[in-house]
Design a protein around this motif. Structure first.
Motif, PDB file in Angstrom:
ATOM      1  N   GLY A 147      33.984  21.472  43.084  1.00  0.00           N
ATOM      2  CA  GLY A 147      33.346  20.646  44.108  1.00  0.00           C
ATOM      3  C   GLY A 147      31.907  21.072  44.232  1.00  0.00           C
ATOM      4  O   GLY A 147      31.141  20.949  43.297  1.00  0.00           O
ATOM      5  N   ARG A 148      31.542  21.616  45.352  1.00  0.00           N
ATOM      6  CA  ARG A 148      30.182  22.099  45.538  1.00  0.00           C
ATOM      7  C   ARG A 148      29.958  23.357  44.722  1.00  0.00           C
ATOM      8  O   ARG A 148      30.801  24.235  44.657  1.00  0.00           O
ATOM      9  N   GLY A 149      28.797  23.456  44.123  1.00  0.00           N
ATOM     10  CA  GLY A 149      28.456  24.665  43.384  1.00  0.00           C
ATOM     11  C   GLY A 149      29.188  24.755  42.057  1.00  0.00           C
ATOM     12  O   GLY A 149      29.744  23.792  41.546  1.00  0.00           O
ATOM     13  N   ARG A 150      29.182  25.950  41.511  1.00  0.00           N
ATOM     14  CA  ARG A 150      29.814  26.182  40.218  1.00  0.00           C
ATOM     15  C   ARG A 150      31.326  26.299  40.383  1.00  0.00           C
ATOM     16  O   ARG A 150      31.805  26.957  41.300  1.00  0.00           O
ATOM     17  N   PRO A 151      32.094  25.687  39.485  1.00  0.00           N
ATOM     18  CA  PRO A 151      33.546  25.877  39.557  1.00  0.00           C
ATOM     19  C   PRO A 151      33.915  27.272  39.077  1.00  0.00           C
ATOM     20  O   PRO A 151      33.255  27.842  38.211  1.00  0.00           O
ATOM     21  N   PHE A 152      34.962  27.835  39.657  1.00  0.00           N
ATOM     22  CA  PHE A 152      35.455  29.133  39.209  1.00  0.00           C
ATOM     23  C   PHE A 152      36.968  29.167  39.364  1.00  0.00           C
ATOM     24  O   PHE A 152      37.551  28.397  40.117  1.00  0.00           O
ATOM     25  N   TYR A 153      37.575  30.074  38.625  1.00  0.00           N
ATOM     26  CA  TYR A 153      39.029  30.204  38.593  1.00  0.00           C
ATOM     27  C   TYR A 153      39.380  31.673  38.798  1.00  0.00           C
ATOM     28  O   TYR A 153      38.732  32.553  38.247  1.00  0.00           O
ATOM     29  N   ILE A 154      40.404  31.920  39.591  1.00  0.00           N
ATOM     30  CA  ILE A 154      40.860  33.290  39.846  1.00  0.00           C
ATOM     31  C   ILE A 154      42.225  33.445  39.185  1.00  0.00           C
ATOM     32  O   ILE A 154      43.147  32.674  39.444  1.00  0.00           O
ATOM     33  N   TYR A 155      42.334  34.454  38.317  1.00  0.00           N
ATOM     34  CA  TYR A 155      43.571  34.732  37.594  1.00  0.00           C
ATOM     35  C   TYR A 155      44.160  36.045  38.089  1.00  0.00           C
ATOM     36  O   TYR A 155      43.437  36.961  38.475  1.00  0.00           O
ATOM     37  N   LYS A 156      45.484  36.114  38.049  1.00  0.00           N
ATOM     38  CA  LYS A 156      46.202  37.297  38.503  1.00  0.00           C
ATOM     39  C   LYS A 156      46.936  37.921  37.320  1.00  0.00           C
ATOM     40  O   LYS A 156      47.626  37.225  36.571  1.00  0.00           O
ATOM     41  N   VAL A 157      46.775  39.237  37.176  1.00  0.00           N
ATOM     42  CA  VAL A 157      47.464  39.990  36.121  1.00  0.00           C
ATOM     43  C   VAL A 157      48.468  40.899  36.809  1.00  0.00           C
ATOM     44  O   VAL A 157      48.090  41.775  37.595  1.00  0.00           O
ATOM     45  N   SER A 158      49.745  40.702  36.532  1.00  0.00           N
ATOM     46  CA  SER A 158      50.789  41.491  37.185  1.00  0.00           C
ATOM     47  C   SER A 158      51.001  42.839  36.521  1.00  0.00           C
ATOM     48  O   SER A 158      51.279  43.833  37.195  1.00  0.00           O
ATOM     49  N   SER A 159      50.921  42.894  35.207  1.00  0.00           N
ATOM     50  CA  SER A 159      51.102  44.153  34.480  1.00  0.00           C
ATOM     51  C   SER A 159      50.377  44.054  33.151  1.00  0.00           C
ATOM     52  O   SER A 159      50.084  42.960  32.676  1.00  0.00           O
ATOM     53  N   GLY A 160      50.105  45.197  32.548  1.00  0.00           N
ATOM     54  CA  GLY A 160      49.425  45.186  31.266  1.00  0.00           C
ATOM     55  C   GLY A 160      49.121  46.578  30.779  1.00  0.00           C
ATOM     56  O   GLY A 160      49.460  47.579  31.419  1.00  0.00           O
ATOM     57  N   GLU A 161      48.481  46.648  29.624  1.00  0.00           N
ATOM     58  CA  GLU A 161      48.130  47.921  29.009  1.00  0.00           C
ATOM     59  C   GLU A 161      46.625  47.924  28.739  1.00  0.00           C
ATOM     60  O   GLU A 161      46.090  46.987  28.154  1.00  0.00           O
ATOM     61  N   THR A 162      45.948  48.976  29.156  1.00  0.00           N
ATOM     62  CA  THR A 162      44.502  49.084  28.974  1.00  0.00           C
ATOM     63  C   THR A 162      44.199  49.511  27.546  1.00  0.00           C
ATOM     64  O   THR A 162      44.686  50.533  27.071  1.00  0.00           O
ATOM     65  N   MET A 163      43.360  48.740  26.860  1.00  0.00           N
ATOM     66  CA  MET A 163      42.969  49.039  25.479  1.00  0.00           C
ATOM     67  C   MET A 163      41.600  49.708  25.424  1.00  0.00           C
ATOM     68  O   MET A 163      41.360  50.534  24.555  1.00  0.00           O
ATOM     69  N   LYS A 164      40.694  49.362  26.332  1.00  0.00           N
ATOM     70  CA  LYS A 164      39.341  49.893  26.309  1.00  0.00           C
ATOM     71  C   LYS A 164      38.776  49.900  27.720  1.00  0.00           C
ATOM     72  O   LYS A 164      38.981  48.956  28.479  1.00  0.00           O
ATOM     73  N   THR A 165      38.051  50.959  28.065  1.00  0.00           N
ATOM     74  CA  THR A 165      37.271  51.000  29.306  1.00  0.00           C
ATOM     75  C   THR A 165      35.961  51.706  29.021  1.00  0.00           C
ATOM     76  O   THR A 165      35.902  52.632  28.215  1.00  0.00           O
ATOM     77  N   VAL A 166      34.907  51.255  29.672  1.00  0.00           N
ATOM     78  CA  VAL A 166      33.606  51.902  29.546  1.00  0.00           C
ATOM     79  C   VAL A 166      33.535  53.068  30.524  1.00  0.00           C
ATOM     80  O   VAL A 166      33.042  54.136  30.216  1.00  0.00           O
ATOM     81  N   ARG A 167      34.055  52.849  31.705  1.00  0.00           N
ATOM     82  CA  ARG A 167      34.114  53.891  32.720  1.00  0.00           C
ATOM     83  C   ARG A 167      35.535  54.430  32.775  1.00  0.00           C
ATOM     84  O   ARG A 167      36.469  53.810  32.270  1.00  0.00           O
ATOM     85  N   ASP A 168      35.712  55.543  33.416  1.00  0.00           N
ATOM     86  CA  ASP A 168      37.066  56.053  33.633  1.00  0.00           C
ATOM     87  C   ASP A 168      37.658  55.311  34.816  1.00  0.00           C
ATOM     88  O   ASP A 168      37.557  55.746  35.961  1.00  0.00           O
TER      89      ASP A 168
END
Length: 157
Positions: A78-99
């Motif tokens: 509608g007004r402004g930029r469209p955006f979508y919010i996604y939910k992740v229930s579980s997963g495995e971290t493959m890479k992080t820049v920070r701890d």
């Protein structure tokens, strides 16, 4: 008496003559681009967006997660930029820049609607830039890497 007859004939002939001249001098409208010459016709690539490959997505993201439980939680248009919010229930971290330690479930924001696939997918994330009110209200810290498509963990055959 002759002058009255001449005036009456002129009074009838002048509008007919003007009408004839106006319809005979009608000009067709021609678009200005009809006269343009495109000097860069071969160089133009319209409608082709750049799509990153898996390695570029992996290198360009701050956090990469593999998950099969990514679902659309909310969207706004509608007004402004469209955006979508996604939910992740579980997963495995493959890479992080920070701890960074992620507490599941968590949410991330995307400027584009993702074509989610069946099975586990790679989730390419970077630190959220902008959207401070939404981030504060929904506790969102990450957003989808802008030009990254959705890749399955197993290669498509």
């Amino acid at each position: 008496m002759k002058t009255n007859v001449i005036k009456k004939r002129l009074a009838c002939a002048v509008p007919i003559l003007l009408l004839f001249l106006m319809t005979g001098c009608k000009k067709e409208y021609e678009r200005p681009d009809h006269y343009e010459v495109d000097l860069f016709e071969k160089d133009r690539k319209e409608g082709k967006a750049y799509i990153m490959n898996e390695e570029e997505c992996f290198d360009g993201s701050e956090m990469v997660i593999t998950s099969s439980t990514v679902k659309l939680a909310d969207s706004s248009s509608g007004r402004g930029r469209p955006f979508y919010i996604y939910k992740v229930s579980s997963g495995e971290t493959m890479k992080t820049v920070r701890d960074t330690v992620l507490n599941y479930p968590f949410q991330f924001l995307s400027n584009q609607r993702l074509k989610l696939k069946e099975g586990p997918i790679y989730v390419y994330l970077k630190k959220l830039d902008g959207y401070r009110f939404i981030a504060k209200e929904r506790n969102i810290n990450y957003q989808w890497l802008k030009t990254a498509p959705v890749y399955s963990v197993q290669k498509d055959k």
